[in-house]
Write a protein that holds these residues in place. Sequence first.
Motif, PDB file in Angstrom:
ATOM      1  N   PRO A   2     -11.969  13.481  12.029  1.00 16.31           N
ATOM      2  CA  PRO A   2     -11.278  12.738  10.724  1.00 16.31           C
ATOM      3  C   PRO A   2     -10.492  13.917  10.302  1.00 16.31           C
ATOM      4  N   ASN A   3      -9.408  13.382   9.443  1.00 18.19           N
ATOM      5  CA  ASN A   3      -8.325  14.289   8.933  1.00 18.19           C
ATOM      6  C   ASN A   3      -8.813  14.335   7.516  1.00 18.19           C
ATOM      7  N   ASN A   4      -9.424  13.345   6.807  1.00 17.25           N
ATOM      8  CA  ASN A   4      -9.543  13.513   5.361  1.00 17.25           C
ATOM      9  C   ASN A   4     -10.987  14.338   5.026  1.00 17.25           C
ATOM     10  N   LEU A   5     -10.898  14.866   3.788  1.00 20.53           N
ATOM     11  CA  LEU A   5     -12.186  15.606   3.339  1.00 20.53           C
ATOM     12  C   LEU A   5     -13.478  14.778   3.328  1.00 20.53           C
ATOM     13  N   ILE A   6     -13.483  13.782   2.969  1.00 21.20           N
ATOM     14  CA  ILE A   6     -15.101  13.185   2.631  1.00 21.20           C
ATOM     15  C   ILE A   6     -15.649  12.878   4.241  1.00 21.20           C
ATOM     16  N   PRO A   7     -14.825  12.002   4.895  1.00 19.47           N
ATOM     17  CA  PRO A   7     -15.519  11.687   6.364  1.00 19.47           C
ATOM     18  C   PRO A   7     -15.701  12.963   6.979  1.00 19.47           C
ATOM     19  N   TYR A   8     -14.902  14.103   6.863  1.00 20.83           N
ATOM     20  CA  TYR A   8     -15.480  15.439   7.655  1.00 20.83           C
ATOM     21  C   TYR A   8     -16.672  15.781   6.983  1.00 20.83           C
ATOM     22  N   LEU A   9     -16.797  15.879   5.728  1.00 23.10           N
ATOM     23  CA  LEU A   9     -17.674  16.437   5.063  1.00 23.10           C
ATOM     24  C   LEU A   9     -18.943  15.705   5.435  1.00 23.10           C
ATOM     25  N   ARG A  29      -4.919  27.398   4.239  1.00 24.94           N
ATOM     26  CA  ARG A  29      -4.081  26.304   3.858  1.00 24.94           C
ATOM     27  C   ARG A  29      -3.607  25.354   5.003  1.00 24.94           C
ATOM     28  N   ARG A  30      -3.440  23.945   4.661  1.00 28.28           N
ATOM     29  CA  ARG A  30      -2.959  23.200   5.713  1.00 28.28           C
ATOM     30  C   ARG A  30      -1.800  22.830   5.421  1.00 28.28           C
ATOM     31  N   ALA A  31      -0.811  22.566   6.372  1.00 24.41           N
ATOM     32  CA  ALA A  31       0.640  22.139   6.163  1.00 24.41           C
ATOM     33  C   ALA A  31       0.529  20.973   5.533  1.00 24.41           C
ATOM     34  N   PHE A  90      -4.348   6.876  -4.719  1.00 24.77           N
ATOM     35  CA  PHE A  90      -4.551   8.403  -4.975  1.00 24.77           C
ATOM     36  C   PHE A  90      -5.515   8.504  -3.711  1.00 24.77           C
ATOM     37  N   ASN A  91      -6.748   9.184  -3.942  1.00 24.33           N
ATOM     38  CA  ASN A  91      -7.490   9.282  -2.678  1.00 24.33           C
ATOM     39  C   ASN A  91      -8.598   8.513  -2.373  1.00 24.33           C
ATOM     40  N   PRO A  92      -8.812   7.409  -1.544  1.00 24.56           N
ATOM     41  CA  PRO A  92      -9.721   6.578  -1.517  1.00 24.56           C
ATOM     42  C   PRO A  92     -11.000   6.967  -0.803  1.00 24.56           C
ATOM     43  N   VAL A  93     -11.825   6.951  -1.356  1.00 20.08           N
ATOM     44  CA  VAL A  93     -13.365   7.326  -0.790  1.00 20.08           C
ATOM     45  C   VAL A  93     -14.673   6.507  -0.942  1.00 20.08           C
ATOM     46  N   ILE A 123      -6.704  20.181  -5.919  1.00 21.92           N
ATOM     47  CA  ILE A 123      -7.252  19.188  -6.723  1.00 21.92           C
ATOM     48  C   ILE A 123      -6.498  17.596  -6.466  1.00 21.92           C
ATOM     49  N   ARG A 124      -7.525  16.648  -6.299  1.00 26.10           N
ATOM     50  CA  ARG A 124      -6.929  15.288  -6.037  1.00 26.10           C
ATOM     51  C   ARG A 124      -7.757  14.538  -6.831  1.00 26.10           C
ATOM     52  N   ASP A 125      -7.092  13.170  -6.984  1.00 27.54           N
ATOM     53  CA  ASP A 125      -7.790  12.222  -7.800  1.00 27.54           C
ATOM     54  C   ASP A 125      -8.583  10.942  -7.032  1.00 27.54           C
ATOM     55  N   SER A 159       0.873  -1.315  -0.047  1.00 30.57           N
ATOM     56  CA  SER A 159       0.013   0.033  -0.048  1.00 30.57           C
ATOM     57  C   SER A 159       1.102   1.330   0.140  1.00 30.57           C
ATOM     58  N   SER A 160       1.012   1.776  -1.286  1.00 28.52           N
ATOM     59  CA  SER A 160       1.923   3.158  -1.311  1.00 28.52           C
ATOM     60  C   SER A 160       1.088   4.326  -1.497  1.00 28.52           C
ATOM     61  N   SER A 161       1.470   5.268  -2.136  1.00 27.94           N
ATOM     62  CA  SER A 161       0.509   6.450  -2.116  1.00 27.94           C
ATOM     63  C   SER A 161       1.167   7.380  -2.978  1.00 27.94           C
ATOM     64  N   CYS A 162       0.295   8.340  -3.912  1.00 30.43           N
ATOM     65  CA  CYS A 162       0.535   9.213  -4.722  1.00 30.43           C
ATOM     66  C   CYS A 162       1.391  10.188  -3.864  1.00 30.43           C
ATOM     67  N   THR A 163       1.401  10.394  -2.646  1.00 29.78           N
ATOM     68  CA  THR A 163       2.353  11.434  -1.811  1.00 29.78           C
ATOM     69  C   THR A 163       3.792  11.251  -2.124  1.00 29.78           C
ATOM     70  N   VAL A 164       4.164   9.989  -2.553  1.00 31.32           N
ATOM     71  CA  VAL A 164       5.740   9.908  -3.059  1.00 31.32           C
ATOM     72  C   VAL A 164       6.035  10.839  -4.028  1.00 31.32           C
ATOM     73  N   LEU A 189     -17.486  22.465   7.790  1.00 32.89           N
ATOM     74  CA  LEU A 189     -16.260  21.794   6.970  1.00 32.89           C
ATOM     75  C   LEU A 189     -15.492  23.096   6.672  1.00 32.89           C
ATOM     76  N   THR A 190     -13.961  23.121   6.996  1.00 33.54           N
ATOM     77  CA  THR A 190     -13.535  24.211   6.362  1.00 33.54           C
ATOM     78  C   THR A 190     -12.485  23.737   5.258  1.00 33.54           C
ATOM     79  N   VAL A 191     -12.854  24.491   4.267  1.00 31.47           N
ATOM     80  CA  VAL A 191     -11.954  24.081   2.947  1.00 31.47           C
ATOM     81  C   VAL A 191     -10.574  24.682   3.059  1.00 31.47           C
ATOM     82  N   TYR A 192      -9.599  24.037   3.122  1.00 34.34           N
ATOM     83  CA  TYR A 192      -8.103  24.315   3.427  1.00 34.34           C
ATOM     84  C   TYR A 192      -7.373  25.071   2.476  1.00 34.34           C
ATOM     85  N   GLY A 193      -7.753  26.142   2.191  1.00 36.82           N
ATOM     86  CA  GLY A 193      -7.145  27.107   1.239  1.00 36.82           C
ATOM     87  C   GLY A 193      -8.127  27.358   0.033  1.00 36.82           C
TER      88      GLY A 193
HETATM   89  C1  WQD Z   1      -8.067  16.221   0.370  1.00 40.00           C
HETATM   90  C2  WQD Z   1      -8.109  17.643   0.073  1.00 40.00           C
HETATM   91  C3  WQD Z   1      -7.143  19.114   1.577  1.00 40.00           C
HETATM   92  C4  WQD Z   1      -9.948  17.933   4.892  1.00 40.00           C
HETATM   93  C5  WQD Z   1      -5.014  11.436   1.201  1.00 40.00           C
HETATM   94  C6  WQD Z   1      -4.623  10.417   2.313  1.00 40.00           C
HETATM   95  C7  WQD Z   1      -3.281   9.620   2.101  1.00 40.00           C
HETATM   96  C8  WQD Z   1      -2.946   9.404   0.628  1.00 40.00           C
HETATM   97  C9  WQD Z   1      -3.611  10.637  -0.331  1.00 40.00           C
HETATM   98  C10 WQD Z   1      -3.564   7.171   0.473  1.00 40.00           C
HETATM   99  C11 WQD Z   1      -6.919  18.734   0.456  1.00 40.00           C
HETATM  100  C12 WQD Z   1      -8.747  18.979   1.684  1.00 40.00           C
HETATM  101  C13 WQD Z   1      -9.189  18.044   3.800  1.00 40.00           C
HETATM  102  C14 WQD Z   1     -10.848  19.222   5.387  1.00 40.00           C
HETATM  103  C15 WQD Z   1     -10.314  20.295   3.219  1.00 40.00           C
HETATM  104  N1  WQD Z   1      -3.825   8.266   0.079  1.00 40.00           N
HETATM  105  N2  WQD Z   1      -9.214  18.981   2.815  1.00 40.00           N
HETATM  106  N3  WQD Z   1     -10.903  20.290   4.446  1.00 40.00           N
HETATM  107  O1  WQD Z   1      -4.323  14.870   1.998  1.00 40.00           O
HETATM  108  O2  WQD Z   1      -4.791  14.279  -0.216  1.00 40.00           O
HETATM  109  O3  WQD Z   1      -4.293  12.529   1.716  1.00 40.00           O
HETATM  110  O4  WQD Z   1      -4.760  10.938  -0.167  1.00 40.00           O
HETATM  111  O5  WQD Z   1      -2.324   6.908   0.739  1.00 40.00           O
HETATM  112  O6  WQD Z   1      -3.373   8.673   2.856  1.00 40.00           O
HETATM  113  O7  WQD Z   1      -4.800  10.814   3.471  1.00 40.00           O
HETATM  114  O8  WQD Z   1      -6.359  13.924   1.588  1.00 40.00           O
HETATM  115  O9  WQD Z   1      -8.677  13.934   2.361  1.00 40.00           O
HETATM  116  O10 WQD Z   1      -6.968  14.965   3.854  1.00 40.00           O
HETATM  117  O11 WQD Z   1      -7.358  16.069   1.800  1.00 40.00           O
HETATM  118  O12 WQD Z   1     -10.366  21.196   2.645  1.00 40.00           O
HETATM  119  O13 WQD Z   1     -11.622  19.171   6.365  1.00 40.00           O
HETATM  120  O14 WQD Z   1      -9.229  18.079   0.850  1.00 40.00           O
HETATM  121  O15 WQD Z   1      -6.713  20.382   1.926  1.00 40.00           O
HETATM  122  O16 WQD Z   1      -6.806  19.500  -0.525  1.00 40.00           O
HETATM  123  P1  WQD Z   1      -4.905  13.984   1.320  1.00 40.00           P
HETATM  124  P2  WQD Z   1      -7.485  14.677   2.632  1.00 40.00           P
END
Ligand code: WQD
Length: 345
Positions: free
Chosen positions: A197-204, A304-306, A178-181, A230-232, A126-131, A215-219
């Motif tokens: 939640p750290n991730n967008l969809i569960p927080y949404l 924006r989020r670090a 990429f971004n599993p949802v 933009i994400r996939d 399980s790797s990641s597009c973050t590489v 929900l705060t849109v980070y940036g």
């Molecule tokens: C997506 C977008 C945020 C939360 C994830 C996984 C990581 C990897 C890659 C598999 C970003 C924005 C988020 C919020 C927001 N996948 N956001 N408000 O950071 O792309 O990483 O995919 O390995 O494991 O975590 O996903 O869902 O956190 O963020 O605006 O409350 O949504 O800034 O642009 P991310 P994410």
Amino acid sequence: MTAKRNILVTGGLGFIGSHTVLCLNEAGYNPIIIDNLHNSKIEVLDALEELLGYRPVFVQGDVNDEALINGLFVTHSPEAVIHFAAHKAVGESVDNPLMYYQNNVVGLITLLAAMKAQDCSKMVFSSSCTVYGEPETVPVKESTPTRPAASPYGATKQMAEVILKDNNWCEVQCLRYFNPVGAHPTAKIGELPLGVPNNLIPYLTQTVAGIREKLTVYGGDYHTADGTCIRDYIHVMDLAEAHVAAIDRLFTSQRIQKVLEGDPSTDAFEVFNIGTGVGYSVLEVINAFEKATGERVNYSVGNRRAGDVVAVWADTEKVNQVLGWSAKRDLATMMKDAWNWQKNC
Ligand code: WQD
């Protein structure tokens, strides 16, 4: 009736792991689950039993526990491992890097040592597009040079890939997610973020369900069409099916024999982008959710989020051709399934 191949699934009660357990069973494999329940719940096992019609083998434990892992191999003789068990929140890794290096890197090394000791030489990782870090060009190909990771999470995946490439006795299918949802269409399993939640969809979805206020849109000032990142986004069922395609390849491609015979053209390490090939901005996702569900999302645009990259999405030509896999579910389906799961969990 040939005996089913045992596949060890680390993190098998997690979001992607649990969906992959279902697809493995569907494909005729026997999943053996280990999970430390750090980021999942034992109730997921009950749901899997309901969906499978039997209770899969489950051991509660950690991949850092070498004795436990060795014992698992002796007892169940898995012919391959799908290694999900890792921390995966970009934002959290910025706050707690050592926890990420311990779990994601040392845990992998411990698992590989046990695999070697027990002569198991096939892994789907399980790797990641973050590489890719902040890619200079998008969509990214597997050959796109990786750049300094934007977060410790991404750095742990880069390190893991180097370790797996150098560890050339083990045949590896390295899947860069990429971004599993989304969630299983029955809404009996889905994404279970423990805590905020750290991730967008569960927080949404938690915001729409009234669990979170807004929900705060980070940036909103990035250099994209609407100023948001933009994400996939890829449906978790598509992602799970990609793991089965990778496992199938490990047992059918005979590549490891060529590697052992010294065939320079064959590599024991293969890497694939597992995405849809389409990028959506945060605002486009919010709009797609509202259109697909008829619900309204209460959000505001904040700082924006670090650790965030501006834009990344996949070129999927290689996985389409080599694994014969492509994503089938669209963004609307991802949003509907995510919302059905939120209402049900
Ligand atoms: C997506 C977008 C945020 C939360 C994830 C996984 C990581 C990897 C890659 C598999 C970003 C924005 C988020 C919020 C927001 N996948 N956001 N408000 O950071 O792309 O990483 O995919 O390995 O494991 O975590 O996903 O869902 O956190 O963020 O605006 O409350 O949504 O800034 O642009 P991310 P994410």
